[in-house]
Design an enzyme around this catalytic site. Structure first.
Site, short mmCIF file in Angstrom:
data_model
loop_
_atom_site.label_atom_id
_atom_site.label_comp_id
_atom_site.label_asym_id
_atom_site.label_seq_id
_atom_site.Cartn_x
_atom_site.Cartn_y
_atom_site.Cartn_z
N THR A 165 -37.20 -21.83 -22.12
CA THR A 165 -38.55 -21.79 -21.76
C THR A 165 -38.91 -20.41 -21.67
OG1 THR A 165 -38.42 -23.49 -20.27
CG2 THR A 165 -39.95 -22.12 -19.76
N GLY A 217 -35.43 -22.50 -15.70
CA GLY A 217 -34.44 -23.08 -15.20
C GLY A 217 -34.51 -24.73 -15.05
N GLY A 219 -35.99 -27.61 -13.67
CA GLY A 219 -37.40 -27.75 -13.43
C GLY A 219 -37.17 -28.62 -12.07
#
Ligand code: ASP
Length: 306
Positions: A165, A217, A219
């Site tokens: 992400t 990381g 979620g």
């Protein structure tokens, strides 16, 4: 006098392949520089974080935009969010298909609608309405992600925690703050799954009175503790933003398991970087220096020409 800073991350995870590290570091440095140049040009922190994140969305080595992981139907469904620390205005999108730059779509939701989060087909239609770049269906899916999914489904194993992400936070000389985050989500997720990255307070938060944060990381764990806001609560309670960031991610892992990472800037221009995963690529530009790292406690500095 506060100096301009643009800080980015390229995702927290168990990045086991060391050959990828130079590629990730080159990516986050280039994105920080793009955001910083935009900030020098317009003075606007929202422009800075949007352009830094767009740069990473267009880089296939990261899990956002082109390069996003795919769900069990083999499709890319993306999430993104952005917040302005001066007004607390925010915008987010979730479960979006085919949009090249979801962070720009999130900003359009913030600026051009009366809503905060738009999802799925409605978000895609709004993107068309706003004249954003749309890709042909399936064009955001990369060979590498198809191979990853096959491997996960064949071995019926947990997806490897190598996420990627992307996010950015920025401050300008007036002390204005902004934060932005964008993701393809988690490998092998169910279709329709909505991530922390679309949730203000979990994936993204900015308030000029306190600081700004972008997280990455696991979620489902990040949402349990509202990680972005939790880090700023630690800072409000008197901790340096660096300690607040480290404590936020480590507390999450201790309380609910799994790992996360975060980047932050405090209202007075201090930087925080922390991750409970083994690695997270990050970089920031301040003055004529780029600061960067990927391993725990790594903080390298190079001089650059802006
Ligand atoms: N937080 C993202 C999600 O759960 C993944 C990541 O940050 O790598 O969708």
């Amino acid at each position: 006098m506060i100096e301009h800073i643009v800080l980015v991350h390229g995702g927290a995870g168990d990045i086991t392949d060391s050959a990828k590290i130079p590629i990730l570091l080159a990516g986050v440095k280039a994105a920080a520089l793009e955001g910083y140049r935009k900030l020098q040009e317009t003075g606007c922190v929202l422009d800075a974080v949007e352009y830094a994140v767009r740069n990473l969305e267009d880089n296939e080595n990261f899990n956002a935009g082109k390069g996003s992981v795919i769900n069990t139907d083999g499709e890319v469904e993306m999430d993104a969010s952005i917040q302005c620390g001066k007004t607390l205005d925010c915008g987010a999108v979730t479960i979006v298909k085919d949009v090249k730059n979801c962070i720009t779509l999130a900003r359009k939701v913030m600026e051009n609608t009366e809503h905060t989060i738009l999802g799925a087909e409605g978000a895609r239609r709004f993107a068309i309405d706003q004249g954003l770049d749309l890709m042909e269906p399936g064009a955001l899916v990369t060979e590498r992600r198809i191979e990853d999914l096959k491997r996960i489904l064949a071995k019926r194993q947990e997806p490897k925690c190598e996420m990627g992400t992307v996010g950015s936070v920025a401050i300008n000389s007036k002390g204005n703050l902004a934060a932005a985050t964008s993701t393809g989500g988690r490998e092998g997720k169910m279709p329709g799954r909505c991530s922390d990255t679309s949730q203000i307070g979990s994936g993204t938060f900015a308030d000029d009175a306190i600081g700004c944060v972008s997280t990455t990381g696991h979620g489902e764990s990040i949402m349990k503790v509202c990680l972005a806001y939790n880090i700023l609560e630690n800072h409000k309670a008197g901790m340096s933003i660096q300690d607040a960031t480290k404590k936020g991610v480590n507390d999450m892992t201790a309380k609910v398991g799994n790992t996360a990472g975060a980047i932050a800037i405090s209202h007075n221009g201090e930087v925080g970087v922390g991750f409970s995963s083994n690695r997270m690529s990050w970089a920031y530009i301040k003055g004529n220096e780029v600061h960067f790292g990927v391993d725990q406690d790594q903080h390298d500095i190079e001089t650059i020409t802006i």
